[in-house]
Enzyme design. Sequence first.
Site, PDB file in Angstrom:
ATOM      1  N   GLU A   1       0.834  -1.205   0.000  1.00 18.85           N
ATOM      2  CA  GLU A   1       0.000   0.000   0.000  1.00 18.85           C
ATOM      3  C   GLU A   1       0.861   1.245   0.000  1.00 18.85           C
ATOM      4  O   GLU A   1       0.538   2.239  -0.660  1.00 18.85           O
ATOM      5  CB  GLU A   1      -0.923   0.007   1.218  1.00 18.85           C
ATOM      6  CG  GLU A   1      -1.870   1.199   1.286  1.00 18.85           C
ATOM      7  CD  GLU A   1      -1.280   2.464   1.906  1.00 18.85           C
ATOM      8  OE1 GLU A   1      -1.852   3.554   1.716  1.00 18.85           O
ATOM      9  OE2 GLU A   1      -0.233   2.365   2.581  1.00 18.85           O
ATOM     10  N   GLU A   2       1.956   1.215   0.766  1.00 18.32           N
ATOM     11  CA  GLU A   2       2.767   2.423   0.948  1.00 18.32           C
ATOM     12  C   GLU A   2       3.404   2.903  -0.354  1.00 18.32           C
ATOM     13  O   GLU A   2       3.798   4.062  -0.461  1.00 18.32           O
ATOM     14  CB  GLU A   2       3.858   2.173   2.002  1.00 18.32           C
ATOM     15  CG  GLU A   2       3.328   1.892   3.403  1.00 18.32           C
ATOM     16  CD  GLU A   2       2.648   3.085   4.054  1.00 18.32           C
ATOM     17  OE1 GLU A   2       2.541   4.140   3.408  1.00 18.32           O
ATOM     18  OE2 GLU A   2       2.213   2.960   5.210  1.00 18.32           O
TER      19      GLU A   2
END
Length: 472
Positions: A336-337
């Site tokens: 996600e990051e």
Amino acid sequence: MKFLLFIFIGGVHLLSLNSGKAIYGNGNHQRTFQEIKEEIACYGDVAKAIINLAVYGKAQNRSYERLALLVDTVGPRPSGSKNLEKAIQIMHQNLQEDGLENVHLEPVKIPHWERGEESAVMLEPREHKMAILGLGSSIGTPPEGITAEVLVVTSFDELQRRAPEARGKIVVYNQPYSNYSRTVQYRVQGAVEAAKVGALASLIRSVASFSIYSPHTGIQEYQDGVPKIPTACITVEDAEMMSRMASRGNRIVIHLKMGARNYPDADSFNTVAEIIGSKYPEQVVLVSGHLDSWDVGQGAMDDGGGAFISWEALSLIKDLGLRPKRTLRLVLWTAEEQGGIGAFQYYQLHKANISNYSLVMESDLGTFLPSGLQFTGSEKARAIMEEIMNLLRPINITQVFEAGEGTDINFWIQAGVPGASLLDDLYKYFSFHHSHGDTMTVMDPKQMNVAAAVWAVVSYVVADMEEMLPRS
């Protein structure tokens, strides 16, 4: 003022929809909003049972204890790392042992970046060793580092006005913090804008609501056709100090050294588990958080808490012997990051079934005491969500706010699927976000219990109602 506006909007929805007009139906029967309200009210006892189990019963503190065991065992889980893959395998086993259904891993490719050794030392007007954190996907400096004079700016506009001064220098951004969504553009785009005017590197004031000399990392993005320069975040304190020095006419010189490297994409997985629906198993309510983190702290808050209350939501429902009409699907995202890389590949794999997704939920703004639910969807769906949130009156969390988006669920929301996220103390969240301070010490087991109860009640009721949430 914003808080009051949301309440007013909610009231408008209820008044306009409570007129007895049909809002959507199943087959030939057009149901009125009053009928839907009565259906939701019937879930009062179920909601109380979930709350009692999560907040006061044998499940209290379970999500906290589960999370602590993982992050203490594995540590931070950056994209492409062995730690992340170890965490994924542990979670796969945990979900199986918890008795959830259809537990499996869905393979994806994700970025792999490592920061290496890094340092920044101010040489003039005095010697000062600075705390820095390289930004994700940044290149490194030459082995000997970069020594250059500094240009301090407070905005992109100022950088453009002073562009002739920037060539051959290190640009330091001392942008004020207003809110995360507005201020984060300096972290994401700062290197590109500095490179366009000939800078050798950029250092960005950490995007944080509060600082105790703590740098905050995060992703940054290069642009085709623009030279790639090294970029890192520095503390609020150092950014402000250099701004004061520059205003006095001091010459500032920094020696920057970064060993950051980008590697070929790595193999990873989104982790999936379900409670299969009893009547409409092909229809889905998706509950999620992301398992990856940055490489500092423990990734307990971002987003261990969100991932683990999402798991806890399914555990609570299973423990009570409940099986909703629709499938409750837990997804623990990877990467996600780096911009929702794992989630985008999930969307590509599953979007053919988009008409069967009733609601997509992501908790990625902390699991402190919730203020309420953020929601994006049609006016009719919002009115239904407001009624569902009324089931949470026993714990006094009933508000429905705007903006239910989240990095991993935005693909679905942009395609018209209703989306929800948990809202809580953003000032606290961005004080620790992407920093060494993101550890279990930030987490509160009692607050996680409440967050899990909200998550479980909302997901269960939406999954069990006779009809899917209406779309625009």
